[in-house]
Design a protein around this motif. Structure first.
Motif, PDB file in Angstrom:
ATOM      1  N   PHE A 143      83.838 104.732  65.184  1.00  0.00           N
ATOM      2  CA  PHE A 143      84.995 104.984  66.045  1.00  0.00           C
ATOM      3  C   PHE A 143      85.327 106.463  65.921  1.00  0.00           C
ATOM      4  N   GLU A 144      85.094 107.216  66.997  1.00  0.00           N
ATOM      5  CA  GLU A 144      85.233 108.669  66.918  1.00  0.00           C
ATOM      6  C   GLU A 144      86.685 109.131  67.011  1.00  0.00           C
ATOM      7  N   GLY A 145      87.436 108.564  67.939  1.00  0.00           N
ATOM      8  CA  GLY A 145      88.791 109.053  68.144  1.00  0.00           C
ATOM      9  C   GLY A 145      88.785 110.390  68.877  1.00  0.00           C
ATOM     10  N   GLN A 146      89.904 111.076  68.807  1.00  0.00           N
ATOM     11  CA  GLN A 146      90.060 112.356  69.491  1.00  0.00           C
ATOM     12  C   GLN A 146      89.779 113.520  68.551  1.00  0.00           C
ATOM     13  N   VAL A 147      89.444 114.649  69.172  1.00  0.00           N
ATOM     14  CA  VAL A 147      89.262 115.880  68.410  1.00  0.00           C
ATOM     15  C   VAL A 147      90.629 116.552  68.223  1.00  0.00           C
ATOM     16  N   TYR A 148      90.971 116.844  66.987  1.00  0.00           N
ATOM     17  CA  TYR A 148      92.208 117.553  66.667  1.00  0.00           C
ATOM     18  C   TYR A 148      91.913 119.051  66.567  1.00  0.00           C
ATOM     19  N   ARG A 149      92.861 119.814  67.062  1.00  0.00           N
ATOM     20  CA  ARG A 149      92.745 121.262  66.934  1.00  0.00           C
ATOM     21  C   ARG A 149      93.859 121.792  66.053  1.00  0.00           C
ATOM     22  N   LEU A 150      93.634 122.979  65.537  1.00  0.00           N
ATOM     23  CA  LEU A 150      94.618 123.596  64.648  1.00  0.00           C
ATOM     24  C   LEU A 150      95.697 124.267  65.487  1.00  0.00           C
ATOM     25  N   ALA A 182     101.386 138.838  56.854  1.00  0.00           N
ATOM     26  CA  ALA A 182     100.174 139.364  57.491  1.00  0.00           C
ATOM     27  C   ALA A 182      99.019 139.455  56.504  1.00  0.00           C
ATOM     28  N   GLN A 183      99.311 139.817  55.251  1.00  0.00           N
ATOM     29  CA  GLN A 183      98.256 139.924  54.246  1.00  0.00           C
ATOM     30  C   GLN A 183      97.733 138.549  53.860  1.00  0.00           C
ATOM     31  N   ILE A 184      98.631 137.561  53.797  1.00  0.00           N
ATOM     32  CA  ILE A 184      98.189 136.209  53.464  1.00  0.00           C
ATOM     33  C   ILE A 184      97.292 135.660  54.571  1.00  0.00           C
ATOM     34  N   ARG A 185      97.648 135.972  55.830  1.00  0.00           N
ATOM     35  CA  ARG A 185      96.838 135.462  56.935  1.00  0.00           C
ATOM     36  C   ARG A 185      95.412 136.004  56.884  1.00  0.00           C
ATOM     37  N   LEU A 186      95.224 137.193  56.322  1.00  0.00           N
ATOM     38  CA  LEU A 186      93.881 137.746  56.213  1.00  0.00           C
ATOM     39  C   LEU A 186      93.003 136.930  55.274  1.00  0.00           C
ATOM     40  N   ALA A 187      93.633 136.193  54.361  1.00  0.00           N
ATOM     41  CA  ALA A 187      92.877 135.381  53.405  1.00  0.00           C
ATOM     42  C   ALA A 187      92.608 133.978  53.925  1.00  0.00           C
ATOM     43  N   MET A 188      93.070 133.666  55.130  1.00  0.00           N
ATOM     44  CA  MET A 188      92.929 132.320  55.653  1.00  0.00           C
ATOM     45  C   MET A 188      91.515 132.072  56.169  1.00  0.00           C
ATOM     46  N   ALA A 189      91.066 130.839  55.947  1.00  0.00           N
ATOM     47  CA  ALA A 189      89.814 130.378  56.546  1.00  0.00           C
ATOM     48  C   ALA A 189      90.116 129.564  57.791  1.00  0.00           C
ATOM     49  N   LEU A 190      91.277 129.823  58.407  1.00  0.00           N
ATOM     50  CA  LEU A 190      91.758 129.062  59.546  1.00  0.00           C
ATOM     51  C   LEU A 190      91.955 129.966  60.751  1.00  0.00           C
ATOM     52  N   SER A 191      91.762 129.386  61.927  1.00  0.00           N
ATOM     53  CA  SER A 191      91.964 130.115  63.174  1.00  0.00           C
ATOM     54  C   SER A 191      92.680 129.194  64.143  1.00  0.00           C
ATOM     55  N   PRO A 192      93.973 129.454  64.450  1.00  0.00           N
ATOM     56  CA  PRO A 192      94.700 128.584  65.375  1.00  0.00           C
ATOM     57  C   PRO A 192      93.949 128.425  66.690  1.00  0.00           C
ATOM     58  N   GLY A 193      93.916 127.180  67.147  1.00  0.00           N
ATOM     59  CA  GLY A 193      93.174 126.860  68.360  1.00  0.00           C
ATOM     60  C   GLY A 193      91.786 126.330  68.093  1.00  0.00           C
ATOM     61  N   SER A 233     101.248 117.164  66.465  1.00  0.00           N
ATOM     62  CA  SER A 233     101.967 117.208  67.739  1.00  0.00           C
ATOM     63  C   SER A 233     100.931 117.136  68.858  1.00  0.00           C
ATOM     64  N   TYR A 234     101.404 117.108  70.094  1.00  0.00           N
ATOM     65  CA  TYR A 234     100.497 116.984  71.232  1.00  0.00           C
ATOM     66  C   TYR A 234     100.764 118.103  72.214  1.00  0.00           C
ATOM     67  N   ASP A 235      99.674 118.728  72.626  1.00  0.00           N
ATOM     68  CA  ASP A 235      99.735 119.824  73.585  1.00  0.00           C
ATOM     69  C   ASP A 235      98.891 119.422  74.786  1.00  0.00           C
ATOM     70  N   GLY A 236      99.589 119.035  75.870  1.00  0.00           N
ATOM     71  CA  GLY A 236      98.856 118.582  77.054  1.00  0.00           C
ATOM     72  C   GLY A 236      98.062 117.328  76.811  1.00  0.00           C
ATOM     73  N   GLY A 237      98.534 116.463  75.910  1.00  0.00           N
ATOM     74  CA  GLY A 237      97.837 115.223  75.597  1.00  0.00           C
ATOM     75  C   GLY A 237      96.815 115.348  74.489  1.00  0.00           C
ATOM     76  N   GLU A 238      96.485 116.566  74.075  1.00  0.00           N
ATOM     77  CA  GLU A 238      95.516 116.761  72.997  1.00  0.00           C
ATOM     78  C   GLU A 238      96.252 116.894  71.663  1.00  0.00           C
ATOM     79  N   PRO A 239      95.778 116.194  70.616  1.00  0.00           N
ATOM     80  CA  PRO A 239      96.453 116.282  69.308  1.00  0.00           C
ATOM     81  C   PRO A 239      96.238 117.639  68.651  1.00  0.00           C
TER      82      PRO A 239
END
Length: 804
Positions: free
Chosen positions: A283-290, A304-315, A357-363
């Motif tokens: 059961f795959e379900g939906q793809v979640y985005r950050l 800003a300095q902490i964000r440079l250490a993130m392994a995350l990218s919104p979207g 949360s949901y953005d345009g129906g996408e989680p």
């Protein structure tokens, strides 16, 4: 008689009756309980005079008394007596248990436990099993002679025996027990009727719309039976492994944003119960985005300095591993400044909150990092414990980021723990911060458990390159040259020449075609600096195809470590080479160097090593660069040798047992610029284990026979070498058997370039057993591109077995 006087009269008659009874004429015996029962709570604090256990016939009284905390001489506690009751119930041997406490005339308390025993088993047996040994089934059932005859345990034993069969691929098996034998003789006899053993015939996937079968198959360790006879892979149907496979597929989905993914499995057996089709139901379900990434509690570092250490990218697609890595990166940022005890002990506190949360129906997953900064702390005193033989300075060499007076480095703390765990000197090591989390200065306790660093080993090795070798090895990884024994007994007890962290090796390898004898001493930290010293002597002799070669080698190295990754060295080599017993059809190059030759050289090298493990590497790289000038210190030859090597490891996958799929890329380069100046025995040779698919020294030009000018069978090497190898290694069976797929490519020629490029492909196996000193390596290689003069060899192997 009525009236107010009636109670008084009744009391008088009672006293008269008691005084005239026989019991009243004798005082109570000290050993006997008082006749009237006592309230147990009212007895609390009184000394216990005796603890009685009644009703035992088959259960050992000592077993029962070991469960009791109520003991003669201790104060009585009603709470303790009731806890004793619960402990006796946990034995599972009694149908009923009661406890009573009474006060004796001398004031002491008698505690009595009355038990009603269950009958016990006289013996436990199995019958009818052919393919699974008795001991394996009895171990699964967990029942033994003397255990209580409990119907629940008997039925559970039958279920456990069935599960033991299922783990071996038997899905049709009947397990029953002989009720008459159990009732009359209390012998539990499990009768087993084995059905056929099922093997996996196929693995399928259902419900996967977005990830292809091939991608999911890469996560599955179970595999279909390989015909004929299952020699390559028996296709074992292991339900526990199938559960792990389903979990691995689910994690693969969740790493690709399918946060709600679920995976089940279904097994369909053939009519004859010998073949199974396994279907993983997805059961795959939906793809979640950050979504949004926020931070709470950060004051030391700007956002800003902490964000440079993130392994995350919104979207981007949401990945749980990227969130965990980002939290770890934040801890490392704070940890380098001494914030090591905020939140959880031993590391900065970084919590993670996730909201969907949901953005345009996408989680969308919004992530908030809650940072508990605390305050920075500095290193105080360092205490070392457990180093009975190892000198304190040797333990302190492994410390990183823990310098007294400086901030505690969290990453250094982790590195120290890792270095102690991987050290050859210790079985394990721990690093503990002493004091309280609010202390500005924290002392550090380093505790180690010393391992057996010395060994004397006898064995035998065989290789497709050098043939059969004996092996006598004396090794000490915690050597101390300045600690000679004060007596012969101290030497025999292995309490001398130990403790300084130096390395000593003595190796004797007599062989049929080749022999090698060497001794080596290495000081890893001269005067506790970053400099090291290495001294080695080697005697080598080998009977080659057309001549005998004997070499006596001595080399000395001085180098320096630049941190834990880089190092540089200078090495002086002194060598005597004797070429003799030359056959008439030997190459002219061999006749030209008949007799003894002297060779000296000075080498300057640089290396960088980040490989995680010497025995089974899975991550990191190893780079080696060297320039050797032969003849700089005298001798019969004068030329330059340039060498470079690079090896890189990647972990492609890791299962829940810690077994890894790894990819290794290796390349070697060698060049002698002076044409015709190098003797043939100093040129570049490859083949055998170094270039699979070819014989030892099978790659490269052959010599010209001195007797008739035809091409010789003997290789004479050349001045240019370029090799590349790509190898994929993966687990096949538990920790014992691994498979490899590889390609080896390269050339050996006179001038730099890619002329005469050879290519081989192949597969192989690695067998890891305690009896082997190193893993058994067996490879099958097939040349796709080769030269006419090359000597091909399909099978190459190495095996090293010690005598114990």
């Amino acid at each position: 008689m009525t009236g107010a006087g009636s109670p008084l009269l009744a009391a008088a008659l009672a006293l008269l009756s008691a005084a005239s009874s026989p019991a009243a004429a004798q005082p109570p015996q000290p050993d006997a309980p008082a006749h009237q029962p006592a309230d147990a709570m009212a007895l609390d604090g009184a000394p216990i005079g005796e603890v009685r256990v009644l009703g035992l016939s088959e259960t050992p009284e000592g077993l029962v008394r070991r469960q009791l905390r109520s003991q003669a001489g201790r104060p009585f506690r009603d709470r303790v007596m009731r806890e004793d009751l619960r402990r006796l119930e946990l034995l599972g041997r009694f149908d009923a248990i009661t406890a009573d406490a009474q006060r004796r005339a001398d004031g002491r308390v008698v505690v009595t436990f009355q038990v009603d025993e269950q009958p016990s088993l006289a013996d436990v047996l199995v019958a009818g099993n052919k393919d699974v040994p008795d001991e394996d089934l009895l171990a699964a059932a967990l029942l033994r002679a003397g255990d209580p005859l409990d119907q629940f345990l008997i039925d559970r034993g039958a279920r456990d025996i069935r599960r033991a069969y299922e783990a071996e691929g038997y899905f049709v098996v009947d397990v029953s027990y002989d009720e008459k034998l159990l009732r009359e003789q209390r012998v539990l006899l499990y009768r087993v009727v084995e059905g056929p053993r099922a093997a996996i015939a196929a693995i399928r996937f259902e419900g996967n719309r977005l990830l292809p079968d091939a991608q999911l198959s890469a996560q599955v360790r179970s595999s279909p039976r390989t015909w004929p006879f299952g020699i390559i892979d028996p296709g074992t149907l292991d339900q526990d492994q199938l559960d792990r496979d389903a979990l691995a597929i689910r994690n693969e989905y969740r790493e690709r944003g399918f946060r709600d993914a679920q995976v089940g499995r279904d097994i369909q057996l053939s009519d004859d119960q010998t073949r199974a089709v396994v279907t993983f139901q997805v059961f795959e379900g939906q793809v979640y985005r950050l979504g949004a990434v926020r931070f709470q509690g950060a004051t030391v570092f700007p956002e800003a300095q902490i964000r440079l250490a993130m392994a995350l990218s919104p979207g981007a697609v949401y990945r749980a591993s990227a969130v965990r890595q980002s939290a770890q990166n934040i801890r490392a940022m704070y940890g380098r400044l001494g914030y090591v005890d905020s939140g959880r002990p031993g590391q900065p506190g970084v919590g993670v909150d996730e909201q969907v949360s949901y953005d345009g129906g996408e989680p969308v997953v919004n992530v908030t990092f809650r940072i508990t900064e605390g305050k920075p702390q500095r290193v105080g005193r360092i205490f070392v414990r457990g180093n009975n033989l190892t000198q304190r300075k040797v333990v302190l060499r492994e410390l990183r980021g823990l310098d007294p007076g400086r901030p505690i480095d969290y990453t250094g703390l982790q590195d120290t723990r890792r270095r102690l765990a991987n050290s050859r000197l210790f079985n394990r090591g721990t690093v503990t911060l002493l004091g309280e989390p609010d202390d500005e200065i924290r002392d550090i306790l380093v505790e180690v458990e010393e391992s057996r660093t010395g060994r004397i080993q006898f064995g035998v090795g065989v290789s497709s390159d050098v043939g059969l070798l004996g092996n006598i090895q004396v090794q000490q990884n915690n050597f101390d040259l300045l600690d000679p024994p004060e007596s012969f007994g101290e030497f025999v007890a292995n309490r001398s020449f130990r403790g300084a962290g130096q390395r000593f090796d003595l190796t004797l390898q007599p062989g049929v075609d080749s022999s090698r004898y060497s001794v080596r001493w290495r000081e890893p930290a001269i005067f506790e600096t970053d400099y090291f010293f290495d001294l080695r002597g080697t005697f080598f002799e080998r009977e080659r195809l057309d001549f005998d070669e004997t070499r006596l080698i001595g080399d000395v190295s001085v180098g320096r470590n630049f941190g834990d990754v880089w190092s540089g060295f200078a090495r002086a080599r002194f060598e005597n080479i004797d070429i003799g017993a030359i056959e008439p059809d030997a190459p002219t190059e061999v006749f030209a160097l008949e007799g003894e030759s002297e060779l000296t050289s000075l080498t300057f090298g640089l290396s960088r090593n980040t490989i995680d493990s010497l025995r089974q590497p899975s991550r990191g790289s190893d780079l080696n660069l060297g320039v050797e000038q032969v003849g700089l210190l005298g001798g019969d030859f004068d030329f330059t040798r340039i060498t470079a090597g690079y090896t890189k490891y990647w972990t492609l996958d890791e299962d829940f047992l810690g077994r890894k799929d790894t990819l290794r890329f290796k390349t070697e380069l060698g060049y002698i610029p002076q044409d015709g100046e190098s003797p043939f025995f100093e040129r570049f040779f490859r083949g055998g284990r170094s270039f699979r698919g070819f014989d030892d020294r099978g790659v490269g030009p052959r010599g010209v026979q001195a007797d008739d000018g035809s091409e010789s069978e003997e290789a004479v090497g050349d001045d240019w070498m370029l090799l590349a190898s790509l190898q994929y290694e993966y687990p096949l069976y538990e920790e014992t058997l691994r498979g490899v797929l590889f390609t080896d490519q390269g050339t050996i020629t006179s001038d730099p370039g890619f002329e005469n490029w050879r290519v081989t492909v192949g597969f192989g196996f690695r067998v890891v057993l305690p009896i082997f000193q190193a893993p058994l390596a067996l490879d099958f290689a097939f040349p796709l591109a080769a030269e006419d003069e090359d000597k091909q060899q399909v099978i190459s192997f190495t095996l090293d077995v010690p005598f114990r």
